[in-house]
Design an enzyme around this catalytic site. Structure first.
Site, mmCIF file in Angstrom:
data_model
loop_
_atom_site.group_PDB
_atom_site.id
_atom_site.type_symbol
_atom_site.label_atom_id
_atom_site.label_comp_id
_atom_site.label_asym_id
_atom_site.label_seq_id
_atom_site.Cartn_x
_atom_site.Cartn_y
_atom_site.Cartn_z
ATOM 1 C CB SER A 1 45.426 33.054 40.346
ATOM 2 O OG SER A 1 45.688 31.687 40.083
ATOM 3 C CB SER B 1 18.459 62.701 48.471
ATOM 4 O OG SER B 1 19.186 63.579 49.296
ATOM 5 C CD GLU C 1 22.300 59.376 38.947
ATOM 6 O OE1 GLU C 1 23.229 59.906 39.555
ATOM 7 O OE2 GLU C 1 21.130 59.356 39.362
ATOM 8 C CB THR D 1 20.571 67.152 16.026
ATOM 9 O OG1 THR D 1 20.106 68.469 15.725
ATOM 10 C CG2 THR D 1 19.835 66.139 15.161
ATOM 11 C CG HIS D 2 23.663 70.104 17.547
ATOM 12 N ND1 HIS D 2 25.014 70.209 17.304
ATOM 13 C CD2 HIS D 2 23.095 69.863 16.342
ATOM 14 C CE1 HIS D 2 25.244 70.062 16.004
ATOM 15 N NE2 HIS D 2 24.094 69.843 15.401
ATOM 16 C CD GLN E 1 48.087 34.002 38.658
ATOM 17 O OE1 GLN E 1 48.507 32.866 38.478
ATOM 18 N NE2 GLN E 1 48.372 34.704 39.737
ATOM 19 C CE LYS F 1 17.495 65.011 43.621
ATOM 20 N NZ LYS F 1 18.907 65.143 43.980
ATOM 21 C CE1 TYR G 1 49.835 31.417 31.577
ATOM 22 C CE2 TYR G 1 51.950 31.143 32.684
ATOM 23 C CZ TYR G 1 50.602 31.462 32.719
ATOM 24 O OH TYR G 1 50.036 31.849 33.909
ATOM 25 C CG ASN H 1 51.569 27.120 30.525
ATOM 26 O OD1 ASN H 1 51.323 27.474 31.688
ATOM 27 N ND2 ASN H 1 52.803 27.111 30.034
ATOM 28 C CG ASN I 1 18.513 60.947 43.419
ATOM 29 O OD1 ASN I 1 17.989 61.978 42.997
ATOM 30 N ND2 ASN I 1 19.125 60.880 44.584
HETATM 31 N N1 ARG Z 1 47.181 30.539 37.497
HETATM 32 C C1 ARG Z 1 47.803 30.541 36.208
HETATM 33 C C2 ARG Z 1 47.113 31.576 35.326
HETATM 34 O O1 ARG Z 1 46.092 32.024 35.694
HETATM 35 C C3 ARG Z 1 47.687 29.197 35.572
HETATM 36 C C4 ARG Z 1 48.795 28.859 34.645
HETATM 37 C C5 ARG Z 1 50.061 28.795 35.378
HETATM 38 N N2 ARG Z 1 51.107 28.307 34.557
HETATM 39 C C6 ARG Z 1 52.380 28.376 34.936
HETATM 40 N N3 ARG Z 1 53.252 27.900 34.129
HETATM 41 N N4 ARG Z 1 52.745 28.953 36.055
HETATM 42 O O2 ARG Z 1 47.611 31.951 34.284
#
Ligand code: ARG
Length: 467
Positions: free
Chosen positions: A26, A285, A298, A157-158, A330, A291, A325, A112, A293
């Protein structure tokens, strides 16, 4: 050789297979939490010193080591290692490599409660920043309305012309909506501002951790200065409700921005022509040279889809999870980051665009000059003379039909023609079509009348100068 994460040390024969590491990492997105991760570790270390787990010298070495790592990250000089999975293990491993006492830092802590802490710290600041952007957008709306306080447009309205309103009144509707968004985010922020540190992996710790001290050090206190601690270690590590609340408040904000964007898109079209956005805030454009825009508006409308989608993703993520957990969690971060980034940027750009938008007063006056907008006022005129409203509504309907048949505007009918429909019409009936008098009459609280709109503009100006 690739470093083996500390989480596998002892129990595992070696590091994860390359594709496993790639699938489970991650760090590619949670590196953003580095500031909060270091902040949390500094508080945790201070607490460990207080309960005698670290010596003064060890705390000093850890503090210096973490601060140095922080400076390197800020300068873009820190090398993140995907094999170390996430921001938590990257920083801890590097600290321990440099400072032996780093090996004591994770005492009584798990990733965690660490990740729950980091996202809460991150989101707490993010909400404060978003509240600032919302106030800026409200100021831009109030300023645009205030600079054209006398401009009247048809209210719809509408999407059909209905009754006249001040342009400022229309814009203030969004200021109100954004005000509620701000209140919802502040309310959510109070539940974000609770410290999960000390929950451990799921069941706290046998060590005498001082949770209150860590919470105080990290600013997890209420308005009265009382520490805010999660009250159940299992909930502490698996709760993401605060994130969902934020995603929901942000989704509603995005919907409001989208509606504002839609009004702007309509109003800059040749058909309406009420507004003009400055060149720097429009796009061209590639094919049609003429144009210009309204792409900011948007995209504001379009980005709502992903913000609403992020809310759905988070709800679905939590739905089937057993306590406590699970690695599924993640998946929360990219949705959270995307929501925060998207609504912040959208709010900021909408404000900037409105600050570079001018009002076409002539086009507004032409549209607001349509006397049909005052048909209800004509019915009210009859009501003032004692006619029951249903009969008045019918009579004015007949007047409208008569004008249409003659190809005339409502205010071009003669008194005799009005009286041919209903004898109650008097000499002063045509005075109803005086727009400025009509606007002066609508002065109940919340109405689009001259005095009331001025009052609301003043109220918001005062309120927003305090925010
Ligand atoms: N990268 C993990 C997350 O974003 C951190 C916690 C990981 N905990 C574990 N027991 N593997 O949730």
């Amino acid at each position: 050789m690739n470093p083996t994460p500390v989480s596998r040390s002892g129990r595992f024969a070696g590091g994860p297979a390359a594709d496993v590491a790639a699938f489970t990492e991650s760090i590619s997105f949670d590196w953003r939490l580095w500031r909060q991760d270091i902040q949390g570790s500094l508080a945790h270390a201070t607490m460990l010193r207080k309960i005698g787990v670290l010596t003064r010298a060890e705390l000093g070495a850890i503090t210096r080591g973490l601060n140095r790592i922080g400076r390197e990250i800020a300068a873009g000089k820190f090398s993140w290692k995907p094999e170390l999975e996430d921001v938590h293990m990257n920083i801890e491993s590097e600290l321990t490599r440099r400072v032996p006492a780093g090996a004591k830092l994770h005492t009584g802590r798990s990733r965690n409660d660490q990740v729950a802490l980091d996202v809460r710290l991150w989101l707490r600041d993010e909400i404060t920043a978003l509240l600032g952007e919302i106030a800026e957008l409200q100021r831009a709306l109030v300023s645009l309305g205030g600079r054209h306080a006398d401009v009247v447009i048809p209210g719809y309205t509408h999407l059909q012309r209905a009754q006249p309103v001040y342009l400022a009144h229309h814009l203030l509707a969004y200021v109100e909506m954004l005000g509620s968004d701000g209140a919802r985010l502040r309310d959510c922020q109070a539940r974000v501002n609770v410290c999960p540190l000390g929950s451990g992996a799921l069941a706290g710790s046998t060590l005498p951790l001082d949770r209150k001290l860590a919470a105080r050090l990290l600013g997890f206190v209420d308005a009265a200065g009382r520490e805010q601690l999660t009250q159940n270690s299992m909930d502490g590590v698996s709760d993401r409700d605060f994130m969902i609340e934020f995603a929901a408040a942000a989704a509603l904000l995005a919907v409001h921005l989208s509606r504002l964007a839609e009004d702007v898109i309509l109003w800059v079209s040749a058909e309406f022509n009420y507004l003009k956005i400055a060149d720097a805030y429009t796009t061209g454009s590639s094919l049609m040279p003429q144009k210009k825009n309204p792409d900011i508006a948007e995209l504001a409308r379009g980005k709502t889809g992903r913000v609403v989608g992020n809310l759905m993703a988070l709800l679905t993520l939590l739905k089937g999870l057993p306590m406590t957990y699970n690695r599924d969690l993640q998946e929360d971060k990219e949705r959270l980051f995307d929501t925060a980034d998207t609504v912040r940027a959208t709010t900021r750009l909408m404000a900037a665009m409105l600050r570079h938008t001018s009002v076409n007063r002539a086009a507004c006056a032409r549209a607001a000059g349509d006397p049909a907008l005052l048909a209800t006022d004509l019915a009210d005129y009859l009501v003032r003379r004692g006619t029951p409203f249903r009969r008045a509504h019918h009579a004015v309907g007949a007047v409208v039909a008569l004008a249409e048949k003659r190809g005339q505007r409502l205010n071009e009918l003669t008194l005799a023609e009005l009286q041919s429909v209903d004898k109650t019409f008097g000499r002063d009936a045509l005075g109803v079509f005086d727009l400025s008098r009509a606007m002066a009459k609508r002065n109940q609280p919340g109405a689009p009348g001259t005095k009331e709109v001025a009052k609301q503009l003043a109220r918001w100006r005062k309120q927003l100068s305090r925010d």
